[in-house]
Design a protein around this motif. Structure first.
Motif, PDB file in Angstrom:
ATOM      1  N   GLU A  79       0.838  -1.212   0.000  1.00 37.56           N
ATOM      2  CA  GLU A  79       0.000   0.000   0.000  1.00 37.56           C
ATOM      3  C   GLU A  79       0.870   1.258   0.000  1.00 37.56           C
ATOM      4  N   GLN A  80       1.918   1.248   0.813  1.00 40.51           N
ATOM      5  CA  GLN A  80       2.812   2.408   0.856  1.00 40.51           C
ATOM      6  C   GLN A  80       3.519   2.615  -0.486  1.00 40.51           C
ATOM      7  N   PHE A  81       3.952   1.520  -1.090  1.00 42.15           N
ATOM      8  CA  PHE A  81       4.620   1.607  -2.385  1.00 42.15           C
ATOM      9  C   PHE A  81       3.664   2.135  -3.454  1.00 42.15           C
ATOM     10  N   ALA A  82       2.429   1.627  -3.431  1.00 46.13           N
ATOM     11  CA  ALA A  82       1.437   2.060  -4.422  1.00 46.13           C
ATOM     12  C   ALA A  82       1.139   3.548  -4.279  1.00 46.13           C
ATOM     13  N   GLU A  83       1.087   4.043  -3.060  1.00 44.95           N
ATOM     14  CA  GLU A  83       0.840   5.470  -2.844  1.00 44.95           C
ATOM     15  C   GLU A  83       2.016   6.318  -3.323  1.00 44.95           C
ATOM     16  N   SER A  84       3.235   5.857  -3.038  1.00 43.96           N
ATOM     17  CA  SER A  84       4.404   6.648  -3.429  1.00 43.96           C
ATOM     18  C   SER A  84       4.631   6.651  -4.938  1.00 43.96           C
ATOM     19  N   LYS A  85       4.244   5.577  -5.630  1.00 41.69           N
ATOM     20  CA  LYS A  85       4.450   5.490  -7.077  1.00 41.69           C
ATOM     21  C   LYS A  85       3.184   5.791  -7.870  1.00 41.69           C
ATOM     22  N   ASN A  86       2.118   6.127  -7.180  1.00 40.50           N
ATOM     23  CA  ASN A  86       0.834   6.445  -7.823  1.00 40.50           C
ATOM     24  C   ASN A  86       0.370   5.340  -8.762  1.00 40.50           C
ATOM     25  N   LEU A  87       0.392   4.115  -8.255  1.00 43.96           N
ATOM     26  CA  LEU A  87      -0.104   2.973  -9.042  1.00 43.96           C
ATOM     27  C   LEU A  87      -1.618   3.044  -9.184  1.00 43.96           C
ATOM     28  N   PRO A  88      -2.122   2.711 -10.365  1.00 45.93           N
ATOM     29  CA  PRO A  88      -3.580   2.676 -10.520  1.00 45.93           C
ATOM     30  C   PRO A  88      -4.191   1.558  -9.663  1.00 45.93           C
ATOM     31  N   GLU A  89      -5.425   1.748  -9.272  1.00 47.14           N
ATOM     32  CA  GLU A  89      -6.128   0.766  -8.427  1.00 47.14           C
ATOM     33  C   GLU A  89      -6.227  -0.586  -9.122  1.00 47.14           C
ATOM     34  N   LYS A  90      -6.347  -0.571 -10.437  1.00 55.74           N
ATOM     35  CA  LYS A  90      -6.438  -1.826 -11.195  1.00 55.74           C
ATOM     36  C   LYS A  90      -5.164  -2.660 -11.038  1.00 55.74           C
ATOM     37  N   ASP A  91      -4.013  -2.023 -11.161  1.00 54.84           N
ATOM     38  CA  ASP A  91      -2.735  -2.728 -11.006  1.00 54.84           C
ATOM     39  C   ASP A  91      -2.539  -3.227  -9.574  1.00 54.84           C
ATOM     40  N   LEU A  92      -2.901  -2.394  -8.620  1.00 56.13           N
ATOM     41  CA  LEU A  92      -2.768  -2.772  -7.219  1.00 56.13           C
ATOM     42  C   LEU A  92      -3.649  -3.977  -6.892  1.00 56.13           C
ATOM     43  N   SER A  93      -4.865  -3.987  -7.384  1.00 54.24           N
ATOM     44  CA  SER A  93      -5.758  -5.118  -7.112  1.00 54.24           C
ATOM     45  C   SER A  93      -5.261  -6.396  -7.790  1.00 54.24           C
ATOM     46  N   LEU A  94      -4.631  -6.266  -8.964  1.00 55.18           N
ATOM     47  CA  LEU A  94      -4.069  -7.428  -9.653  1.00 55.18           C
ATOM     48  C   LEU A  94      -2.905  -8.022  -8.851  1.00 55.18           C
ATOM     49  N   ILE A  95      -2.051  -7.156  -8.316  1.00 55.90           N
ATOM     50  CA  ILE A  95      -0.934  -7.624  -7.489  1.00 55.90           C
ATOM     51  C   ILE A  95      -1.457  -8.311  -6.233  1.00 55.90           C
TER      52      ILE A  95
END
Length: 114
Positions: free
Chosen positions: A31-47
């Motif tokens: 979650e912290q990495f996704a926030e810092s790199k501005n990952l889209p929610e779609k990519d985060l949910s796939l991971i």
């Protein structure tokens, strides 16, 4: 191993506890990495979905391993007993007593687990 309730899914070995802690840590840092790199929610949910599949497979293997440990011990003892031939020297009364003992011991172990 610890037993918290009568639910066998909550019954956990040390490996399972460590795996759960690792999952919590991974999700937190993801979650912290996704926030810092501005990952889209779609990519985060796939991971997360991919990680959850691997996590469940590993947890199932640990549960299966724990369940087979008792059976493996019993089979090893039975094989040693059969190969050594000590059962041939016992009387029929002693054989019956051994069976009765193991039947009660099995019930006692099952009761303690749940």
């Amino acid at each position: 191993m610890t037993k918290t309730t009568k639910n066998p899914l909550i019954y956990q070995s040390q490996k399972q506890k460590i795996l759960d802690k690792a999952k919590d840590m991974f999700m937190k840092y993801l979650e912290q990495f996704a926030e810092s790199k501005n990952l889209p929610e779609k990519d985060l949910s796939l991971i997360k979905k991919s990680f959850e599949e691997v996590y469940l497979e590993k947890k199932a293997s640990y549960i299966f391993e724990d369940k087979l440990k008792d059976l493996n011990g019993y089979l090893n003892q039975a094989l040693i007993h059969a190969i050594s031939g000590t059962y041939k020297n016992q009387t029929k009364t002693e054989n019956f007593t051994n069976v009765f003992y193991y039947r009660n011991k099995k019930s006692e172990i099952a009761y303690e687990r749940y």
